[in-house]
Design a protein around this motif. Structure first.
Motif, short mmCIF file in Angstrom:
data_model
loop_
_atom_site.label_atom_id
_atom_site.label_comp_id
_atom_site.label_asym_id
_atom_site.label_seq_id
_atom_site.Cartn_x
_atom_site.Cartn_y
_atom_site.Cartn_z
N LEU A 198 22.87 66.29 115.53
CA LEU A 198 21.94 65.95 114.44
C LEU A 198 22.45 66.37 113.06
CD1 LEU A 198 18.44 66.72 115.99
CD2 LEU A 198 19.61 64.51 115.82
N GLY A 199 23.34 67.35 113.00
CA GLY A 199 23.90 67.77 111.72
C GLY A 199 23.17 68.92 111.03
N PHE A 200 22.31 69.63 111.76
CA PHE A 200 21.67 70.82 111.18
C PHE A 200 22.73 71.88 110.94
CE2 PHE A 200 17.83 68.94 112.80
CZ PHE A 200 16.79 69.52 112.08
N ALA A 201 22.50 72.74 109.96
CA ALA A 201 23.37 73.89 109.70
C ALA A 201 22.70 75.13 110.30
CB ALA A 201 23.58 74.09 108.21
N LEU A 215 24.56 59.34 113.47
CA LEU A 215 24.34 59.76 114.86
C LEU A 215 25.15 58.91 115.83
CD1 LEU A 215 20.50 60.45 115.03
CD2 LEU A 215 22.35 62.06 114.61
N ARG A 216 25.18 57.62 115.59
CA ARG A 216 25.93 56.71 116.48
C ARG A 216 27.42 56.97 116.42
NH1 ARG A 216 22.47 51.19 115.39
NH2 ARG A 216 20.82 51.70 116.87
N GLY A 217 27.90 57.55 115.33
CA GLY A 217 29.31 57.87 115.19
C GLY A 217 29.73 59.19 115.81
N MET A 276 22.00 60.64 124.26
CA MET A 276 20.97 60.08 123.40
C MET A 276 21.46 58.76 122.82
SD MET A 276 17.89 61.20 122.38
CE MET A 276 18.23 62.73 123.21
N ASN A 277 20.56 57.80 122.73
CA ASN A 277 20.84 56.51 122.12
C ASN A 277 19.61 56.08 121.32
OD1 ASN A 277 22.07 54.12 121.42
ND2 ASN A 277 21.53 53.09 123.33
N PRO A 278 19.33 56.77 120.20
CA PRO A 278 18.10 56.49 119.47
C PRO A 278 18.15 55.18 118.71
CG PRO A 278 19.42 58.07 118.26
CD PRO A 278 20.12 57.82 119.56
N LYS A 279 16.97 54.71 118.35
CA LYS A 279 16.83 53.52 117.53
C LYS A 279 15.69 53.76 116.55
CE LYS A 279 13.83 51.27 120.84
NZ LYS A 279 13.60 50.13 121.69
N GLY A 306 3.03 52.28 108.58
CA GLY A 306 3.86 52.15 107.39
C GLY A 306 5.03 53.11 107.32
N MET A 307 5.60 53.43 108.46
CA MET A 307 6.76 54.32 108.49
C MET A 307 7.79 53.81 109.49
SD MET A 307 5.19 58.11 108.37
CE MET A 307 4.00 58.56 107.14
N LYS A 308 9.06 54.03 109.15
CA LYS A 308 10.13 53.84 110.12
C LYS A 308 10.31 55.18 110.82
CE LYS A 308 13.15 52.44 107.06
NZ LYS A 308 14.40 51.97 106.44
N GLU A 309 10.52 55.14 112.13
CA GLU A 309 10.66 56.38 112.90
C GLU A 309 11.84 56.32 113.85
OE1 GLU A 309 6.00 57.74 113.05
OE2 GLU A 309 6.87 56.86 114.86
N LEU A 310 12.52 57.45 113.98
CA LEU A 310 13.64 57.62 114.90
C LEU A 310 13.32 58.86 115.72
CD1 LEU A 310 17.38 57.48 113.98
CD2 LEU A 310 16.49 59.31 115.38
N THR A 311 13.16 58.70 117.03
CA THR A 311 12.75 59.80 117.90
C THR A 311 13.89 60.23 118.80
OG1 THR A 311 10.48 58.98 117.90
CG2 THR A 311 11.08 60.52 119.65
N VAL A 312 14.11 61.54 118.89
CA VAL A 312 15.09 62.13 119.80
C VAL A 312 14.42 63.27 120.57
CG1 VAL A 312 17.11 61.51 118.41
CG2 VAL A 312 15.95 63.67 117.98
#
Length: 118
Positions: free
Chosen positions: A22-25, A78-80, A86-89, A96-102
């Motif tokens: 996910l890229g968290f520090a 994430l795909r890279g 995980m294969n989120p979309k 009224g929101m776009k959502e990506l769930t993992v």
């Protein structure tokens, strides 16, 4: 500031998910003594979460929503990355929101969202 605490059972798998995928520090870790459970702080774009191995700090299977801009760019990053579990979309929610769930290795659900106004 509200900081959610999420339970973790396997620190190595959890860090691979949050940091590598996910890229968290990882900001810091704390143990009361050698061999004791870890309590850690992670950050992503100004959002902070705490992860805990301590029994009773949190319940596995929790859910957290994290607002962000550039959700589609985030998905492409994430795909890279090499994370075969995980294969989120992105889905358009009716509110009224776009959502990506993992799901993390302790079954915590992380929903990244971006307001679309639709």
């Amino acid at each position: 500031m509200v900081i959610p605490i999420l339970r973790m059972f396997d620190r190595e798998k959890t860090y691979a998910f949050y940091v590598d995928y996910l890229g968290f520090a990882l900001e810091w870790e704390h143990r009361f003594d050698e061999g004791m459970p870890v309590y850690a702080e992670l950050c992503l774009g100004g959002n902070v979460i705490h992860l805990s191995e301590h029994h009773g700090d949190a319940t596995p299977g929790s859910a957290v929503r994290i607002g962000m801009n550039g959700l589609e760019d985030f998905l492409e990053r994430l795909r890279g990355r090499d994370y075969p579990f995980m294969n989120p979309k992105i889905e358009q929610a009716p509110w009224g929101m776009k959502e990506l769930t993992v799901m993390d290795p302790s079954s915590n659900r992380i929903v990244f969202y971006e307001e679309t106004g639709e």
